[in-house]
Design a protein around this motif. Sequence first.
Motif, short mmCIF file in Angstrom:
data_model
loop_
_atom_site.label_atom_id
_atom_site.label_comp_id
_atom_site.label_asym_id
_atom_site.label_seq_id
_atom_site.Cartn_x
_atom_site.Cartn_y
_atom_site.Cartn_z
N GLN A 190 -5.02 -5.47 -9.43
CA GLN A 190 -4.59 -4.30 -9.05
C GLN A 190 -2.91 -4.81 -8.55
O GLN A 190 -2.31 -3.52 -8.32
CB GLN A 190 -4.91 -3.83 -8.05
CG GLN A 190 -6.52 -3.14 -8.27
CD GLN A 190 -7.29 -2.67 -7.00
OE1 GLN A 190 -7.43 -3.35 -6.18
NE2 GLN A 190 -7.46 -1.24 -7.08
N TYR A 191 -2.47 -5.67 -8.63
CA TYR A 191 -1.31 -6.05 -8.00
C TYR A 191 -0.20 -6.01 -9.04
O TYR A 191 -0.30 -6.76 -10.10
CB TYR A 191 -1.28 -7.33 -7.08
CG TYR A 191 0.24 -7.88 -6.80
CD1 TYR A 191 0.97 -7.17 -5.59
CD2 TYR A 191 0.88 -8.74 -7.60
CE1 TYR A 191 2.12 -7.56 -5.32
CE2 TYR A 191 2.19 -9.25 -7.22
CZ TYR A 191 2.77 -8.63 -6.13
OH TYR A 191 4.10 -8.94 -5.71
N LEU A 192 0.89 -5.16 -9.20
CA LEU A 192 1.79 -5.36 -10.06
C LEU A 192 3.21 -5.63 -9.41
O LEU A 192 4.16 -6.24 -10.22
CB LEU A 192 1.95 -3.87 -10.62
CG LEU A 192 0.70 -3.48 -11.52
CD1 LEU A 192 1.06 -1.82 -11.87
CD2 LEU A 192 0.43 -4.21 -12.68
N ILE A 200 1.18 -0.90 -7.58
CA ILE A 200 -0.09 -1.08 -7.82
C ILE A 200 -0.88 -0.26 -8.82
O ILE A 200 -0.26 0.81 -9.57
CB ILE A 200 -1.16 -0.80 -6.59
CG1 ILE A 200 -1.21 0.80 -6.23
CG2 ILE A 200 -0.49 -1.49 -5.53
CD1 ILE A 200 -2.15 1.14 -5.30
N GLU A 201 -2.30 -0.75 -9.44
CA GLU A 201 -3.00 0.01 -10.25
C GLU A 201 -4.16 0.48 -9.73
O GLU A 201 -4.64 -0.47 -8.65
CB GLU A 201 -3.24 -0.82 -11.53
CG GLU A 201 -2.28 -0.83 -12.59
CD GLU A 201 -2.87 -1.34 -14.03
OE1 GLU A 201 -2.28 -1.14 -14.89
OE2 GLU A 201 -3.72 -2.10 -14.17
N GLU A 240 -8.40 5.76 -4.49
CA GLU A 240 -8.28 4.38 -4.52
C GLU A 240 -6.97 4.23 -3.78
O GLU A 240 -6.86 3.02 -2.94
CB GLU A 240 -8.69 3.54 -5.66
CG GLU A 240 -8.86 2.08 -5.45
CD GLU A 240 -9.30 1.49 -6.61
OE1 GLU A 240 -9.92 0.47 -6.40
OE2 GLU A 240 -9.01 1.66 -7.96
N ALA A 241 -6.00 4.64 -4.40
CA ALA A 241 -4.41 4.29 -4.07
C ALA A 241 -4.39 4.79 -2.57
O ALA A 241 -3.63 3.80 -1.91
CB ALA A 241 -3.53 5.22 -4.88
N ALA A 270 -3.25 2.74 3.07
CA ALA A 270 -3.71 2.74 4.28
C ALA A 270 -3.63 1.35 5.12
O ALA A 270 -3.67 1.14 6.05
CB ALA A 270 -5.11 3.31 4.61
N ARG A 271 -3.86 0.26 3.89
CA ARG A 271 -3.80 -1.13 4.47
C ARG A 271 -2.46 -1.95 4.42
O ARG A 271 -2.38 -2.91 4.96
CB ARG A 271 -5.01 -1.75 3.39
CG ARG A 271 -6.10 -1.37 3.51
CD ARG A 271 -7.05 -2.25 2.39
NE ARG A 271 -6.93 -3.61 2.79
CZ ARG A 271 -7.08 -4.57 1.79
NH1 ARG A 271 -7.64 -4.09 0.49
NH2 ARG A 271 -7.34 -5.84 1.99
N VAL A 272 -1.56 -0.90 3.99
CA VAL A 272 0.03 -1.59 4.00
C VAL A 272 0.56 -1.27 5.45
O VAL A 272 0.34 -0.48 6.03
CB VAL A 272 0.98 -0.65 3.14
CG1 VAL A 272 2.15 -0.88 3.41
CG2 VAL A 272 0.46 -0.76 1.71
N PRO A 273 0.98 -2.59 5.98
CA PRO A 273 1.35 -2.63 7.51
C PRO A 273 2.26 -1.73 7.77
O PRO A 273 2.16 -1.04 9.03
CB PRO A 273 1.70 -4.15 7.51
CG PRO A 273 1.08 -4.93 6.34
CD PRO A 273 0.94 -3.76 5.27
#
Length: 139
Positions: free
Chosen positions: A58-60, A101-102, A108-109, A114-117
């Motif tokens: 999922q990481y771009l 991201i994908e 899901e996005a 929500a997990r981004v510090p």
Amino acid sequence: MTRWPWELKELSPRQLEEKPVKYMLLIYGAEGAWTEQERKDCYVESTQLTHELNAKGQYLGASPLHPVATATSVRIRDGKRLVTDGPFAETNEQLGGFFLIEAKDLDEALAIAARVPGAKKGTVEVRPVLELQNLPQVK
């Protein structure tokens, strides 16, 4: 109908359901909100998140930005280039970084955002990316 190379590659609702969508997670916050140690911890957490996303395909891309004081803005008015030191707008929160991201859908996005510090002290804006046709491949 003529197809120009810069035309938008719009996806139908069905296509959006069938393939992952690229989302830009724009991280906004007040630059003075973080202590130096909190900023370092944020970078460590962000790096861990990028590795987790990468393992899931999922990481771009992702990166923090230098302070807003280093920004330069460019505008074209009446055919003339205007260059201004500083950000485009005076606001309490500035763009401090991004994740690209994908995700299978907006839910899901949002879960990833929500997990981004940076969400702990600022705002993470989640926007789907419009893909243009005939752009060069990213290296």
